[in-house]
Design a protein around this motif. Structure first.
Motif, PDB file in Angstrom:
ATOM      1  N   PRO A 134     -10.626  -6.391   3.390  1.00 37.10           N
ATOM      2  CA  PRO A 134      -9.758  -7.188   2.750  1.00 37.10           C
ATOM      3  C   PRO A 134      -8.728  -6.366   1.824  1.00 37.10           C
ATOM      4  O   PRO A 134      -9.184  -5.530   1.383  1.00 37.10           O
ATOM      5  CB  PRO A 134     -10.489  -8.171   1.977  1.00 37.10           C
ATOM      6  N   ILE A 135      -7.502  -6.874   1.894  1.00 44.03           N
ATOM      7  CA  ILE A 135      -6.412  -6.097   0.897  1.00 44.03           C
ATOM      8  C   ILE A 135      -6.561  -7.072  -0.244  1.00 44.03           C
ATOM      9  O   ILE A 135      -6.029  -8.289   0.106  1.00 44.03           O
ATOM     10  CB  ILE A 135      -5.145  -5.799   1.678  1.00 44.03           C
ATOM     11  N   MET A 136      -6.557  -6.878  -1.314  1.00 42.46           N
ATOM     12  CA  MET A 136      -6.406  -7.616  -2.628  1.00 42.46           C
ATOM     13  C   MET A 136      -4.897  -7.128  -3.304  1.00 42.46           C
ATOM     14  O   MET A 136      -4.729  -5.922  -3.226  1.00 42.46           O
ATOM     15  CB  MET A 136      -7.452  -7.303  -3.708  1.00 42.46           C
ATOM     16  N   MET A 137      -4.135  -8.215  -3.470  1.00 45.06           N
ATOM     17  CA  MET A 137      -2.888  -7.655  -4.190  1.00 45.06           C
ATOM     18  C   MET A 137      -2.576  -8.765  -5.242  1.00 45.06           C
ATOM     19  O   MET A 137      -3.045  -9.998  -5.107  1.00 45.06           O
ATOM     20  CB  MET A 137      -1.923  -8.058  -3.037  1.00 45.06           C
ATOM     21  N   GLU A 138      -1.935  -8.281  -6.088  1.00 39.90           N
ATOM     22  CA  GLU A 138      -1.311  -9.000  -7.176  1.00 39.90           C
ATOM     23  C   GLU A 138       0.268  -8.797  -7.213  1.00 39.90           C
ATOM     24  O   GLU A 138       0.527  -8.008  -7.164  1.00 39.90           O
ATOM     25  CB  GLU A 138      -1.994  -8.698  -8.632  1.00 39.90           C
ATOM     26  N   VAL A 139       0.778 -10.059  -6.971  1.00 37.56           N
ATOM     27  CA  VAL A 139       2.253  -9.974  -6.943  1.00 37.56           C
ATOM     28  C   VAL A 139       2.887 -10.988  -7.858  1.00 37.56           C
ATOM     29  O   VAL A 139       2.498 -11.774  -8.480  1.00 37.56           O
ATOM     30  CB  VAL A 139       2.836 -10.477  -5.525  1.00 37.56           C
ATOM     31  N   ARG A 140       4.046 -10.650  -8.310  1.00 39.48           N
ATOM     32  CA  ARG A 140       4.924 -11.455  -9.352  1.00 39.48           C
ATOM     33  C   ARG A 140       6.204 -11.737  -8.622  1.00 39.48           C
ATOM     34  O   ARG A 140       6.701 -11.125  -8.070  1.00 39.48           O
ATOM     35  CB  ARG A 140       5.018 -10.366 -10.451  1.00 39.48           C
ATOM     36  N   CYS A 141       6.634 -13.070  -8.979  1.00 34.36           N
ATOM     37  CA  CYS A 141       7.845 -13.638  -8.487  1.00 34.36           C
ATOM     38  C   CYS A 141       8.955 -12.870  -9.511  1.00 34.36           C
ATOM     39  O   CYS A 141       8.816 -12.783 -10.786  1.00 34.36           O
ATOM     40  CB  CYS A 141       8.068 -15.123  -8.650  1.00 34.36           C
ATOM     41  N   ARG A 142      10.290 -12.525  -8.830  1.00 32.92           N
ATOM     42  CA  ARG A 142      11.115 -12.000  -9.713  1.00 32.92           C
ATOM     43  C   ARG A 142      11.902 -12.954 -10.122  1.00 32.92           C
ATOM     44  O   ARG A 142      12.294 -14.166  -9.570  1.00 32.92           O
ATOM     45  CB  ARG A 142      12.000 -11.009  -8.998  1.00 32.92           C
ATOM     46  N   THR A 180       7.441  -8.616  -6.764  1.00 41.30           N
ATOM     47  CA  THR A 180       6.934  -7.380  -7.250  1.00 41.30           C
ATOM     48  C   THR A 180       5.518  -7.145  -6.814  1.00 41.30           C
ATOM     49  O   THR A 180       4.831  -8.029  -7.139  1.00 41.30           O
ATOM     50  CB  THR A 180       7.371  -7.147  -8.552  1.00 41.30           C
ATOM     51  N   VAL A 181       4.997  -6.214  -6.297  1.00 40.93           N
ATOM     52  CA  VAL A 181       3.701  -5.636  -6.192  1.00 40.93           C
ATOM     53  C   VAL A 181       3.512  -5.103  -7.500  1.00 40.93           C
ATOM     54  O   VAL A 181       3.515  -4.114  -8.121  1.00 40.93           O
ATOM     55  CB  VAL A 181       3.445  -4.804  -5.233  1.00 40.93           C
ATOM     56  N   GLU A 182       2.255  -5.818  -8.400  1.00 40.98           N
ATOM     57  CA  GLU A 182       1.757  -5.191  -9.539  1.00 40.98           C
ATOM     58  C   GLU A 182       0.709  -4.500  -9.184  1.00 40.98           C
ATOM     59  O   GLU A 182       0.515  -3.499  -9.876  1.00 40.98           O
ATOM     60  CB  GLU A 182       1.445  -6.450 -10.262  1.00 40.98           C
ATOM     61  N   SER A 183      -0.270  -4.762  -8.292  1.00 39.21           N
ATOM     62  CA  SER A 183      -1.229  -3.755  -7.859  1.00 39.21           C
ATOM     63  C   SER A 183      -1.949  -4.327  -6.538  1.00 39.21           C
ATOM     64  O   SER A 183      -1.726  -5.427  -6.007  1.00 39.21           O
ATOM     65  CB  SER A 183      -2.638  -4.112  -8.669  1.00 39.21           C
ATOM     66  N   ALA A 184      -2.410  -3.347  -5.730  1.00 38.65           N
ATOM     67  CA  ALA A 184      -3.067  -3.564  -4.581  1.00 38.65           C
ATOM     68  C   ALA A 184      -3.902  -2.593  -4.156  1.00 38.65           C
ATOM     69  O   ALA A 184      -3.964  -1.520  -4.841  1.00 38.65           O
ATOM     70  CB  ALA A 184      -1.861  -3.497  -3.405  1.00 38.65           C
ATOM     71  N   ARG A 185      -5.070  -2.972  -3.407  1.00 37.95           N
ATOM     72  CA  ARG A 185      -6.219  -2.121  -3.122  1.00 37.95           C
ATOM     73  C   ARG A 185      -6.825  -2.537  -1.952  1.00 37.95           C
ATOM     74  O   ARG A 185      -6.851  -4.000  -1.462  1.00 37.95           O
ATOM     75  CB  ARG A 185      -7.214  -1.960  -4.208  1.00 37.95           C
ATOM     76  N   VAL A 186      -7.502  -1.715  -1.114  1.00 33.46           N
ATOM     77  CA  VAL A 186      -8.427  -2.146  -0.118  1.00 33.46           C
ATOM     78  C   VAL A 186      -9.751  -2.270  -0.547  1.00 33.46           C
ATOM     79  O   VAL A 186     -10.272  -1.227  -1.418  1.00 33.46           O
ATOM     80  CB  VAL A 186      -8.322  -1.186   1.152  1.00 33.46           C
ATOM     81  N   LEU A 237       0.730  -1.206   0.033  1.00 41.03           N
ATOM     82  CA  LEU A 237      -0.017   0.084   0.103  1.00 41.03           C
ATOM     83  C   LEU A 237       0.920   1.287  -0.018  1.00 41.03           C
ATOM     84  O   LEU A 237       2.043   1.489   0.734  1.00 41.03           O
ATOM     85  CB  LEU A 237      -0.904  -0.058   1.050  1.00 41.03           C
ATOM     86  N   PRO A 238       0.477   2.431  -0.565  1.00 37.18           N
ATOM     87  CA  PRO A 238       1.620   3.374  -0.862  1.00 37.18           C
ATOM     88  C   PRO A 238       1.619   4.510   0.272  1.00 37.18           C
ATOM     89  O   PRO A 238       0.533   5.140   0.400  1.00 37.18           O
ATOM     90  CB  PRO A 238       0.913   4.326  -2.347  1.00 37.18           C
ATOM     91  N   ALA A 239       2.671   4.355   0.880  1.00 37.24           N
ATOM     92  CA  ALA A 239       2.729   5.131   2.072  1.00 37.24           C
ATOM     93  C   ALA A 239       2.522   6.691   1.939  1.00 37.24           C
ATOM     94  O   ALA A 239       1.990   7.283   2.667  1.00 37.24           O
ATOM     95  CB  ALA A 239       4.327   5.094   2.693  1.00 37.24           C
ATOM     96  N   ALA A 240       2.873   7.254   0.743  1.00 34.52           N
ATOM     97  CA  ALA A 240       2.866   8.775   0.485  1.00 34.52           C
ATOM     98  C   ALA A 240       1.135   9.039   0.400  1.00 34.52           C
ATOM     99  O   ALA A 240       0.880   9.918   0.884  1.00 34.52           O
ATOM    100  CB  ALA A 240       3.373   9.077  -0.825  1.00 34.52           C
ATOM    101  N   GLU A 241       0.460   8.161  -0.126  1.00 31.88           N
ATOM    102  CA  GLU A 241      -1.002   8.387  -0.285  1.00 31.88           C
ATOM    103  C   GLU A 241      -1.753   8.196   1.027  1.00 31.88           C
ATOM    104  O   GLU A 241      -2.555   8.624   1.326  1.00 31.88           O
ATOM    105  CB  GLU A 241      -1.607   7.327  -1.448  1.00 31.88           C
ATOM    106  N   MET A 242      -1.239   7.209   1.697  1.00 36.27           N
ATOM    107  CA  MET A 242      -2.028   6.868   3.176  1.00 36.27           C
ATOM    108  C   MET A 242      -1.711   8.113   4.094  1.00 36.27           C
ATOM    109  O   MET A 242      -2.257   8.396   4.924  1.00 36.27           O
ATOM    110  CB  MET A 242      -1.404   5.814   3.722  1.00 36.27           C
ATOM    111  N   ALA A 243      -0.318   8.740   3.893  1.00 39.37           N
ATOM    112  CA  ALA A 243      -0.084  10.034   4.588  1.00 39.37           C
ATOM    113  C   ALA A 243      -0.745  11.556   4.070  1.00 39.37           C
ATOM    114  O   ALA A 243      -0.768  12.437   4.938  1.00 39.37           O
ATOM    115  CB  ALA A 243       1.515  10.209   4.803  1.00 39.37           C
ATOM    116  N   ASP A 244      -1.312  11.304   3.167  1.00 39.39           N
ATOM    117  CA  ASP A 244      -2.018  12.422   2.295  1.00 39.39           C
ATOM    118  C   ASP A 244      -3.325  12.550   2.802  1.00 39.39           C
ATOM    119  O   ASP A 244      -4.327  11.695   2.322  1.00 39.39           O
ATOM    120  CB  ASP A 244      -1.690  12.515   0.799  1.00 39.39           C
TER     121      ASP A 244
END
Length: 126
Positions: free
Chosen positions: A118-126, A94-100, A55-62
């Motif tokens: 729920p937090i939904m995420m799509e991750v990819r193995c490097r 790598t986090v491809e996408s994430a959302r609450v 989850l993006p720290a900068a957006e959560m702090a804004d």
């Protein structure tokens, strides 16, 4: 965080009962609830520094964008009012996408069986 944790393929997600770094409790909560998060620095700050947050720290702090990431909805409230659920990945992912997910709930009626969204995420193995 140790080298194995920093460099591996791992995912940590859940209810960490801590506000994101840079988010003062008094911004969103009344005085009684704000004192639940009285630390000068968020206890999960080391995770934000040593791992990749989903989850993006900068957006959560804004204040203008934070509500999109609220993940905790007290049963007595109409909507979520803070982010205390978090997700992090190690360098092997790598986090491809994430959302609450703030809408839907059981059967699409808007009622969740928990006070945590729920937090939904799509991750990819490097």
């Amino acid at each position: 965080l140790g080298a194995q944790v920093r460099d591996g393929r791992w995912l940590l997600a859940g209810d960490l009962n801590a506000l994101p770094p840079g988010v003062p409790a008094a911004r969103h909560l009344d005085a009684g609830e704000a004192q639940l998060y009285g630390e000068a620095e968020s206890p999960i700050s080391p995770l934000y520094r040593g791992a990749t947050p989903a989850l993006p720290a900068a957006e959560m702090a804004d204040p203008a964008r934070a509500s999109k990431w609220f993940s905790y909805k007290p049963f007595h409230r109409e909507s979520a009012d803070r982010t205390i659920d978090h997700a992090f990945v190690g360098a092997g992912l790598t986090v491809e996408s994430a959302r609450v997910v703030q809408t839907g709930g059981a059967g699409g009626r808007g009622a969740w069986p928990s006070d945590h969204l729920p937090i939904m995420m799509e991750v990819r193995c490097r």
